[in-house]
Design an enzyme around this catalytic site. Structure first.
Site, PDB file in Angstrom:
ATOM      1  N   GLY A  11       4.998  -0.582   3.142  1.00  0.00           N
ATOM      2  CA  GLY A  11       5.808  -1.605   2.498  1.00  0.00           C
ATOM      3  C   GLY A  11       6.463  -1.150   1.209  1.00  0.00           C
ATOM      4  O   GLY A  11       7.499  -1.691   0.804  1.00  0.00           O
ATOM      5  N   ASN A  12       5.867  -0.140   0.532  1.00  0.00           N
ATOM      6  CA  ASN A  12       6.458   0.343  -0.712  1.00  0.00           C
ATOM      7  C   ASN A  12       7.794   1.036  -0.484  1.00  0.00           C
ATOM      8  O   ASN A  12       8.546   1.283  -1.427  1.00  0.00           O
ATOM      9  CB  ASN A  12       5.502   1.314  -1.417  1.00  0.00           C
ATOM     10  N   LYS A 127      -4.104 -11.753  10.095  1.00  0.00           N
ATOM     11  CA  LYS A 127      -2.997 -11.008   9.493  1.00  0.00           C
ATOM     12  C   LYS A 127      -2.098 -11.941   8.675  1.00  0.00           C
ATOM     13  O   LYS A 127      -1.458 -12.843   9.214  1.00  0.00           O
ATOM     14  CB  LYS A 127      -2.172 -10.350  10.599  1.00  0.00           C
ATOM     15  N   LYS A 210       0.913  -2.079  11.877  1.00  0.00           N
ATOM     16  CA  LYS A 210       1.961  -1.086  12.112  1.00  0.00           C
ATOM     17  C   LYS A 210       1.424   0.342  12.151  1.00  0.00           C
ATOM     18  O   LYS A 210       1.974   1.199  12.843  1.00  0.00           O
ATOM     19  CB  LYS A 210       3.079  -1.221  11.087  1.00  0.00           C
ATOM     20  N   LYS A 272      -5.341   2.691   7.780  1.00  0.00           N
ATOM     21  CA  LYS A 272      -4.597   3.947   7.820  1.00  0.00           C
ATOM     22  C   LYS A 272      -5.473   5.084   8.339  1.00  0.00           C
ATOM     23  O   LYS A 272      -5.044   5.865   9.204  1.00  0.00           O
ATOM     24  CB  LYS A 272      -4.030   4.269   6.439  1.00  0.00           C
TER      25      LYS A 272
END
Length: 311
Positions: A11-12, A127, A210, A272
């Protein structure tokens, strides 16, 4: 021969609204094209949390007006977010490529991701999507069938299921574009979740993580490496504590030990490293890199970042 690299943009790397996003992706595109110039064939995935929530809320608000705007189902909101984020990314990457004299086509694929309709996640939505609400505002929207949860003292957010990705419907299209030397943007926002019903694919209201979808994409296109981009240059244990330790390389066994020791925060580094593990274990020789956008090229060259390897 070019290395095939799949990148998960965090998102960054994107803004929170269309105008700020267009500026953000100009910066993002420079790092992506750096990777391309370094001899890599690049496939890109990205998040869409703020964007899909914004679209969903805007369509809901429009449906309450006298204009007769129909309510928009959540899968369609996901497709919309894939389209406009993909447009911004491919436009910025194309412009950066042209500025460097590189004639490489860029394409975005609106992507469906198959999930299991019996996935336990559908019984426990977790979520968060969209904006924060007061309890009173959330209670009114619960009447429409939405589920809300309090979010770390910041207010209430809508939550949807986050099932596990099983397959990517458009994988052959992505492979064909990659084989034709395209830079491909696919599986944005974790993909549009679909389930199989009576031989048909049907969209469902959910958000697939994602990073897990990007790992599945990397697996299916037989990538050499998966790069998961985040806000930090490396993975750390005891993060934020006086004895914090940055890590250069992790085996699958070491990652599992740190997961068991709860070294990685849920909703942050934990998904991640889990996504990286799923790619690395999908075929011998595969490896994953977790690093920041600015350090991606150096990381792929082995100069920084955290590599996750089989052993």
């Amino acid at each position: 021969m070019k290395r095939k690299v799949v990148i998960a943009l965090g998102g960054n790397a994107l803004g929170n609204d269309p105008e700020s996003q267009k500026e953000a992706v100009k910066h993002t595109s420079k790092s992506i094209v750096d990777l391309i110039e370094a001899g890599n064939q690049v496939i890109i995935s990205h998040g869409n949390g703020p964007q899909v929530g914004m679209i969903n809320l805007a369509m809901d608000a429009a449906a309450k007006t006298d204009a007769g705007t129909p309510e928009m189902p959540f899968p369609e909101c996901g497709a919309m977010s894939q389209g406009y984020i993909g447009f911004h990314l491919q436009n910025a990457i194309q412009n950066e490529l042209r500025s460097r004299g590189l004639n490489i086509p860029v394409a975005t694929v609106v992507t469906q991701v198959v999930v299991d309709k019996n996935d336990p996640a559908f019984q426990n939505p977790t979520k968060p999507v969209g904006a924060f609400y007061t309890k009173e505002e959330a209670d009114k929207m619960i009447e429409k069938g939405f589920v809300f949860k309090e979010d770390a003292g910041r207010g209430y957010r809508r939550v949807v299921p986050s099932p596990e990705p099983k397959d990517i419907v458009e994988k052959e299209s992505v492979k064909a574009l990659v084989d034709a030397e395209n830079v491909v943007i696919a599986a944005g926002g974790g993909g549009i979740p679909v389930v199989e019903e009576d031989g048909n694919l049907v969209g469902v209201p959910a958000v697939i993580d994602k990073d897990f979808t990007t790992a599945k994409l990397a697996e299916l296109v037989d990538a050499d490496s998966l790069i998961i981009l985040t806000a930090v240059e490396k993975v750390a244990i005891r993060f934020g504590k006086p004895d914090q330790q940055w890590l250069d390389k992790l085996t699958i066994e070491e990652v599992q030990k740190y997961i068991d020791d709860k070294e990685f925060a849920e909703g942050s580094m934990l998904p991640k490293v889990k996504a990286a593990m799923s790619f690395v274990t999908s075929k011998p020789g595969r490896k994953a890199l977790i690093t920041s956008l600015e350090k991606a090229t150096d990381g792929l060259a082995g100069k920084t970042g955290t590599w996750i390897i089989s052993k």
